[in-house]
Design a protein around this motif. Structure first.
Motif, PDB file in Angstrom:
ATOM      1  N   LEU A   1      16.135  54.002  27.508  1.00 48.75           N
ATOM      2  CA  LEU A   1      16.069  55.527  27.819  1.00 48.75           C
ATOM      3  C   LEU A   1      17.472  56.020  28.567  1.00 48.75           C
ATOM      4  O   LEU A   1      17.763  57.153  27.924  1.00 48.75           O
ATOM      5  N   CYS A   2      17.935  55.159  29.171  1.00 48.77           N
ATOM      6  CA  CYS A   2      19.137  55.463  29.706  1.00 48.77           C
ATOM      7  C   CYS A   2      20.335  55.455  28.884  1.00 48.77           C
ATOM      8  O   CYS A   2      21.399  56.275  29.005  1.00 48.77           O
ATOM      9  N   ALA A   3      20.367  54.660  27.835  1.00 48.89           N
ATOM     10  CA  ALA A   3      21.191  54.356  26.839  1.00 48.89           C
ATOM     11  C   ALA A   3      21.342  55.947  25.975  1.00 48.89           C
ATOM     12  O   ALA A   3      22.635  56.181  25.519  1.00 48.89           O
ATOM     13  N   ILE A   4      20.276  56.607  25.939  1.00 47.39           N
ATOM     14  CA  ILE A   4      20.322  57.765  25.368  1.00 47.39           C
ATOM     15  C   ILE A   4      20.401  59.183  26.157  1.00 47.39           C
ATOM     16  O   ILE A   4      20.192  60.214  25.450  1.00 47.39           O
ATOM     17  N   THR A   5      20.992  58.863  27.385  1.00 47.17           N
ATOM     18  CA  THR A   5      21.255  60.038  28.254  1.00 47.17           C
ATOM     19  C   THR A   5      22.533  60.792  27.592  1.00 47.17           C
ATOM     20  O   THR A   5      22.718  61.855  28.270  1.00 47.17           O
ATOM     21  N   VAL A   6      23.186  60.305  26.681  1.00 46.00           N
ATOM     22  CA  VAL A   6      24.500  60.779  26.355  1.00 46.00           C
ATOM     23  C   VAL A   6      24.255  61.032  24.760  1.00 46.00           C
ATOM     24  O   VAL A   6      25.334  61.037  23.966  1.00 46.00           O
ATOM     25  N   ASP A   7      23.113  61.065  24.350  1.00 47.62           N
ATOM     26  CA  ASP A   7      22.658  61.655  22.867  1.00 47.62           C
ATOM     27  C   ASP A   7      23.420  62.843  22.688  1.00 47.62           C
ATOM     28  O   ASP A   7      23.701  63.635  23.480  1.00 47.62           O
ATOM     29  N   PRO A   8      24.009  62.836  21.342  1.00 48.62           N
ATOM     30  CA  PRO A   8      24.745  64.139  20.856  1.00 48.62           C
ATOM     31  C   PRO A   8      23.918  65.237  20.890  1.00 48.62           C
ATOM     32  O   PRO A   8      24.361  66.340  20.552  1.00 48.62           O
ATOM     33  N   ASP A   9      22.599  65.116  20.522  1.00 45.87           N
ATOM     34  CA  ASP A   9      21.777  66.322  20.517  1.00 45.87           C
ATOM     35  C   ASP A   9      21.128  66.608  21.874  1.00 45.87           C
ATOM     36  O   ASP A   9      20.668  65.861  22.614  1.00 45.87           O
ATOM     37  N   LYS A  10      21.439  67.980  22.208  1.00 46.82           N
ATOM     38  CA  LYS A  10      20.908  68.327  23.466  1.00 46.82           C
ATOM     39  C   LYS A  10      19.634  68.117  23.626  1.00 46.82           C
ATOM     40  O   LYS A  10      18.971  68.128  24.935  1.00 46.82           O
ATOM     41  N   SER A  11      18.623  68.814  22.667  1.00 48.98           N
ATOM     42  CA  SER A  11      17.304  68.510  23.023  1.00 48.98           C
ATOM     43  C   SER A  11      16.880  67.071  23.379  1.00 48.98           C
ATOM     44  O   SER A  11      16.047  66.823  24.056  1.00 48.98           O
TER      45      SER A  11
ATOM     46  N   HIS B   1      30.296  61.698  33.809  1.00 46.72           N
ATOM     47  CA  HIS B   1      29.638  62.215  32.673  1.00 46.72           C
ATOM     48  C   HIS B   1      29.810  63.993  32.637  1.00 46.72           C
ATOM     49  O   HIS B   1      29.014  64.346  32.078  1.00 46.72           O
ATOM     50  N   ALA B   2      30.550  64.280  33.538  1.00 45.35           N
ATOM     51  CA  ALA B   2      30.593  65.847  33.435  1.00 45.35           C
ATOM     52  C   ALA B   2      30.799  66.551  32.160  1.00 45.35           C
ATOM     53  O   ALA B   2      30.313  67.671  31.847  1.00 45.35           O
ATOM     54  N   ALA B   3      31.627  65.577  31.223  1.00 43.79           N
ATOM     55  CA  ALA B   3      31.885  66.499  30.086  1.00 43.79           C
ATOM     56  C   ALA B   3      30.861  66.320  29.131  1.00 43.79           C
ATOM     57  O   ALA B   3      30.810  67.098  28.048  1.00 43.79           O
ATOM     58  N   HIS B   4      29.713  65.460  29.344  1.00 43.44           N
ATOM     59  CA  HIS B   4      28.723  65.453  28.240  1.00 43.44           C
ATOM     60  C   HIS B   4      27.454  66.038  28.888  1.00 43.44           C
ATOM     61  O   HIS B   4      26.773  66.552  27.767  1.00 43.44           O
ATOM     62  N   ALA B   5      26.920  65.942  29.897  1.00 41.52           N
ATOM     63  CA  ALA B   5      25.850  66.454  30.419  1.00 41.52           C
ATOM     64  C   ALA B   5      25.973  67.437  31.478  1.00 41.52           C
ATOM     65  O   ALA B   5      25.999  67.064  32.743  1.00 41.52           O
TER      66      ALA B   5
ATOM     67  N   PRO C   1      28.072  54.085  28.066  1.00 41.73           N
ATOM     68  CA  PRO C   1      27.321  53.640  26.832  1.00 41.73           C
ATOM     69  C   PRO C   1      27.349  52.107  26.519  1.00 41.73           C
ATOM     70  O   PRO C   1      28.233  51.210  27.090  1.00 41.73           O
ATOM     71  N   ARG C   2      26.448  51.431  25.781  1.00 39.68           N
ATOM     72  CA  ARG C   2      26.253  50.219  25.520  1.00 39.68           C
ATOM     73  C   ARG C   2      27.458  49.869  24.580  1.00 39.68           C
ATOM     74  O   ARG C   2      28.080  50.709  23.981  1.00 39.68           O
ATOM     75  N   GLU C   3      27.846  48.648  24.097  1.00 38.46           N
ATOM     76  CA  GLU C   3      28.724  48.257  23.199  1.00 38.46           C
ATOM     77  C   GLU C   3      28.556  48.808  21.991  1.00 38.46           C
ATOM     78  O   GLU C   3      29.385  49.300  21.234  1.00 38.46           O
ATOM     79  N   LYS C   4      27.212  48.938  21.536  1.00 38.01           N
ATOM     80  CA  LYS C   4      27.221  49.593  20.206  1.00 38.01           C
ATOM     81  C   LYS C   4      26.738  51.186  20.807  1.00 38.01           C
ATOM     82  O   LYS C   4      25.758  51.350  21.386  1.00 38.01           O
ATOM     83  N   GLY C   5      27.690  51.919  20.421  1.00 38.41           N
ATOM     84  CA  GLY C   5      27.634  53.209  21.070  1.00 38.41           C
ATOM     85  C   GLY C   5      26.298  54.044  20.514  1.00 38.41           C
ATOM     86  O   GLY C   5      25.886  53.829  19.380  1.00 38.41           O
ATOM     87  N   SER C   6      25.822  54.573  21.697  1.00 40.46           N
ATOM     88  CA  SER C   6      24.295  55.482  21.261  1.00 40.46           C
ATOM     89  C   SER C   6      24.478  56.528  20.220  1.00 40.46           C
ATOM     90  O   SER C   6      23.644  56.854  19.594  1.00 40.46           O
ATOM     91  N   SER C   7      25.649  56.920  20.177  1.00 39.60           N
ATOM     92  CA  SER C   7      25.962  58.176  19.339  1.00 39.60           C
ATOM     93  C   SER C   7      26.423  57.688  17.959  1.00 39.60           C
ATOM     94  O   SER C   7      26.297  58.554  16.909  1.00 39.60           O
ATOM     95  N   ASP C   8      26.657  56.392  17.508  1.00 41.71           N
ATOM     96  CA  ASP C   8      26.803  56.211  16.098  1.00 41.71           C
ATOM     97  C   ASP C   8      25.618  55.650  15.652  1.00 41.71           C
ATOM     98  O   ASP C   8      25.167  54.602  15.493  1.00 41.71           O
ATOM     99  N   TRP C   9      24.925  56.719  14.706  1.00 43.73           N
ATOM    100  CA  TRP C   9      23.582  56.710  13.993  1.00 43.73           C
ATOM    101  C   TRP C   9      23.987  55.910  12.718  1.00 43.73           C
ATOM    102  O   TRP C   9      22.749  55.561  12.064  1.00 43.73           O
ATOM    103  N   SER C  10      24.981  55.648  12.352  1.00 41.10           N
ATOM    104  CA  SER C  10      25.287  55.055  11.025  1.00 41.10           C
ATOM    105  C   SER C  10      25.574  53.328  11.286  1.00 41.10           C
ATOM    106  O   SER C  10      26.017  52.768  10.292  1.00 41.10           O
ATOM    107  N   SER C  11      25.422  53.052  12.312  1.00 38.40           N
ATOM    108  CA  SER C  11      25.732  51.638  12.450  1.00 38.40           C
ATOM    109  C   SER C  11      24.670  50.742  11.863  1.00 38.40           C
ATOM    110  O   SER C  11      23.649  50.930  11.442  1.00 38.40           O
ATOM    111  N   SER C  12      25.329  49.377  11.463  1.00 38.52           N
ATOM    112  CA  SER C  12      24.401  48.359  10.738  1.00 38.52           C
ATOM    113  C   SER C  12      23.195  48.169  11.383  1.00 38.52           C
ATOM    114  O   SER C  12      22.276  47.649  10.753  1.00 38.52           O
TER     115      SER C  12
END
Length: 754
Positions: free
Chosen positions: A510-520, A595-599, A610-621
């Motif tokens: 859950l914490c990993a997607i606190t910086v999700d690109p989608d506001k909802s 985090h001021a710039a994101h949330a 964020p983790r080493e595999k960025g949570s915003s990179d949805w096209s990752s392998s």
């Protein structure tokens, strides 16, 4: 031997008369009966020779003969009969005298004009058949000669006085009705004395008397026909022609029917049109049938209930079985099904529904799935698992997205009736494939939602193996609604997870997607974290059950952690004690600045690297390559082979089965909640809240491998707690430096808790 011929034929009769069901019908007594072998309901007309006169016996025998020879859909149907020296038995379809039927309807609010219009249409058609086709005169036409069957259709009976127009060639003449029944005089036309006009002029006069009595009740005298009473306006002109003084001006029954069927006429309505179509449905074109069934659904609400059950339903079933009507019969079929009892539904409709599921017609399949809610309660588990589910699962692999989506949604209704194998193995295998490979984002989202809703029906082993992996995968979906569904899934099913699983696998996800690109998505995750205290993982077993899954599916996110703990004493202004959001030396304060710039707003204080595999990179392998719900251990980085389904294709997982319950090592100086004695206010005895919050903060810092924040200027409000935290931080940094120097760098993909 002689005893055989002396046997009473009534005892060998194939029908049984039900006691205490007698009604008078002319010279006959009408009884309800049933076939001895099958129990099929019938009506039995009985005439006792000893109780009647010679004229009445002559009429009874004539009626018995006529009933055998006259066959017409609108004439009372002859089923069987028995004639003995003592009595006559005439068996017909089950009917009720019209007078009794109208009285019953009046107690319910009165018969509707639609029902009466169709009834008159049938009676006039039967009269026209006698007059124009058979050249017979009824001579006994009236309310007493009309009967109503179970479907509400009117049948012409009372054939006691039927005779040829030109008289009986054998020279045998039957007595006139008024000679047998003196009160019949008021129904005789005025011109009978000189017999002027057409032969059937008297028949249509009596038809006018029948119409008057249907709307106004029993006719007191002949002169009452001049008062229209409740006769509908659309019928008044044609009624007046029937009871006109000039017999030559009275219309033939066929012409009367034609006049009333003209546009705007009393017999011109949707109910009559639907009945006429049903009578000729076998010779209609397929396109006409399709259009009729589509229009029928809109009209059924205004049709009489008995008519729908006994007339429309058999025609719908026949149209499906033999007429290739297809999916268009489903909507009217389910509408009519509402009028049936549970036993009738099980007997008449369920066999057809089961057969429909095996159809390859896509329109049929999607209609069944969309309307499953109307009949699911009548399906037993054996039929669902053996005859329905094997056909339904083909929808998961259908090329039509609409069918795949409806198939997923239908599992909400089928899941409670599925057996162990179909639910925990077959269904989970299809869900895993859909969530991993389906190209439609809404279908992946609905799969996650459906999984959460049916979680209570899964066995404990399947829940432990599937839920966390499935919802974790959903949080990495490129479709924002799927990521939201994953968060909501954790919230709705949190009571199925152990404390270790919540701490080690769910909260990091859950914490990993606190910086999700989608506001909802960010909003829902932040709400989950804001409404809780991290110490809830030590008291999850004290929490109340989560609200229903349907609630969050409709109204929005129901926080995972808000279900685990209520507001903790010692918090002010929405911040934890010892955590000043304005101070960069505090763990939460440092997170705010990063985090001021994101949330923006109140969510800033929950930022983390964020983790080493960025949570915003949805096209990752990671998403594209692995289509299985593996039992990943967030803290160990282990996963099973990439096969379809969670785990190793429903076999034993390659990972150590004890990992789910192992306790992760904690840093020195940090104690579990079990080491404290909790009082009724959920505060620890012998340890301050600062110790608990500090230990949790350190554990989060170790799990994310984030660098420790540097000390800054102390906040006046929490100066003492910051000093204690600073001393502990320095001590941990020194120990960490020693261990890193001794062990070297960590392996790729591994995590370690200090």
């Amino acid at each position: 031997m002689w005893s055989f011929f002396a046997r009473d034929p009534v005892k060998d009769f194939a029908y049984e008369i039900i006691p205490d069901t007698q009604e008078k019908s002319g010279i006959w007594s009408l009884h309800r009966g049933k076939r001895k072998t099958s129990g099929e309901p019938v009506s039995v007309f009985v005439y006792e020779v000893a109780q009647g006169t010679e004229q009445q016996t002559q009429l009874a025998k004539a009626a018995f003969k006529r009933m055998k020879t006259l066959r017409h859909p609108n004439i009372l149907a002859y089923v069987d009969g028995l004639e003995t020296e003592k009595s006559l038995y005439l068996v017909t379809e089950q009917v009720t005298p019209l007078a009794v039927h109208l009285k019953t309807q009046a107690e319910k609010g009165g018969a509707g004009e639609l029902e009466i219009s169709w009834g008159l249409h049938q009676i006039v058609k039967a009269l026209s058949f006698l007059v124009n086709d058979c050249h017979l005169l009824h001579n006994n036409f009236g309310v007493w000669a009309v009967f109503v069957d179970r479907a509400g259709e009117w049948k012409l009976g009372g054939l006691d006085h039927v005779a040829p127009e030109q008289g009986d060639p054998s020279g045998v003449s039957l007595p006139a009705p008024k000679a047998v029944y003196p009160d019949m005089e008021k129904y005789e036309p005025p011109e009978m004395s000189n017999s002027s006009g057409e032969k059937w002029a008297g028949e249509v006069w009596r038809l006018g008397c029948l119409i008057w009595e249907v709307f106004n009740g029993p006719l007191p005298r002949t002169s009452s026909l001049r008062s229209l009473g409740k006769v509908p306006k659309a019928l008044v002109p044609h009624y007046c022609e029937l009871v006109g003084a000039n017999p030559r001006a009275r219309p033939n029954p066929a012409r009367f029917l034609q006049n009333c069927r003209a546009p705007g006429g009393f017999l011109s309505n949707s109910f009559v049109e639907s009945n006429l179509f049903l009578e000729e449905i076998q010779i209609k074109e397929p396109a006409e049938k399709q259009q009729f069934f589509q229009d029928l659904s809109e009209n059924l609400d205004s049709f009489p209930e008995d008519f729908c059950k006994h007339k429309v339903l058999p025609q719908l079933l026949t149209a499906f079985e033999f007429g290739n009507a297809g999916a268009v019969v489903l909507t009217p079929l389910f509408k009519v099904g509402k009028f049936l009892s549970a036993d009738e539904y099980q007997q008449k409709i369920i066999p057809v529904i089961v057969k429909m599921f095996s159809s390859t017609d896509r329109a049929m399949r999607i209609r069944l799935l969309q309307q499953m809610e109307q009949f699911i309660q009548y399906l037993n588990e054996a039929a669902v698992n053996s005859q329905i589910f094997p056909h339904v699962v083909h929808g998961f692999t259908d090329t039509n997205p609409a069918i795949r989506e409806q198939t997923v949604k239908s599992m909400l209704l089928l899941a409670p009736k599925l057996n162990e194998t179909n639910l925990n193995q077959e269904l989970m295998r299809h869900f895993a494939r859909l969530q991993a490979r389906d190209e439609q984002g809404p279908i992946r989202c609905n799969t996650t939602v459906c999984l959460g809703k049916i979680a209570s029906y899964l066995n404990a082993g399947t829940r432990q193996r599937v839920l966390i992996s499935a919802f974790s995968r959903a949080t990495k979906d490129p479709f924002p609604a799927s990521r939201s569904a994953g968060v909501l899934g954790f919230a709705a099913t949190h009571n199925y997870y152990s404390i270790t699983e919540i701490a080690a696998r769910i909260l990091p996800t859950l914490c990993a997607i606190t910086v999700d690109p989608d506001k909802s998505v960010r909003d829902q995750v932040h709400m989950a974290l804001l409404n809780s205290e991290c110490s809830c993982i030590y008291r999850v077993h004290q929490c109340s059950p989560s609200s229903s899954w349907a609630g969050w599916a409709v109204t929005g996110m129901s926080s995972l952690t808000s279900k685990l703990i209520r507001n903790t004493p010692g918090t002010e202004g929405g911040t934890l004690e010892g955590g000043d959001p304005t101070n960069s030396n505090s763990p939460t304060g440092a997170a705010d600045s990063a985090h001021a710039a994101h949330a923006p707003g109140r969510f800033n204080r929950f930022n983390r690297n964020p983790r080493e595999k960025g949570s915003s990179d949805w096209s990752s392998s990671g998403w594209d390559a692995d289509d299985s719900w593996s039992n990943e251990k967030e803290g160990q980085g282990q996963s099973s082979a990439g096969e379809e389904g969670w785990g190793n294709d429903w076999g034993e997982e390659e990972t150590d089965p004890t990992l789910a319950t192992k306790t992760l090592p904690l840093p020195e100086g940090v104690r579990l909640a079990s080491e404290y004695n909790w009082d009724s206010s959920n505060t620890a005895k012998g340890a301050s809240q600062n110790d608990l919050f500090a230990s949790v903060s350190q554990r989060n810092t170790a799990n994310t491998t984030a660098t420790m924040v540097r000390t800054g200027e102390a906040n006046n409000k929490a100066e003492m707690s910051k000093k204690k935290r600073e001393e502990r931080r320095k001590e941990l940094e020194a120990k960490r430096a020693e261990r890193k120097a001794a062990k070297g760098p960590l392996k790729l993909g591994a995590r370690k808790l200090d």
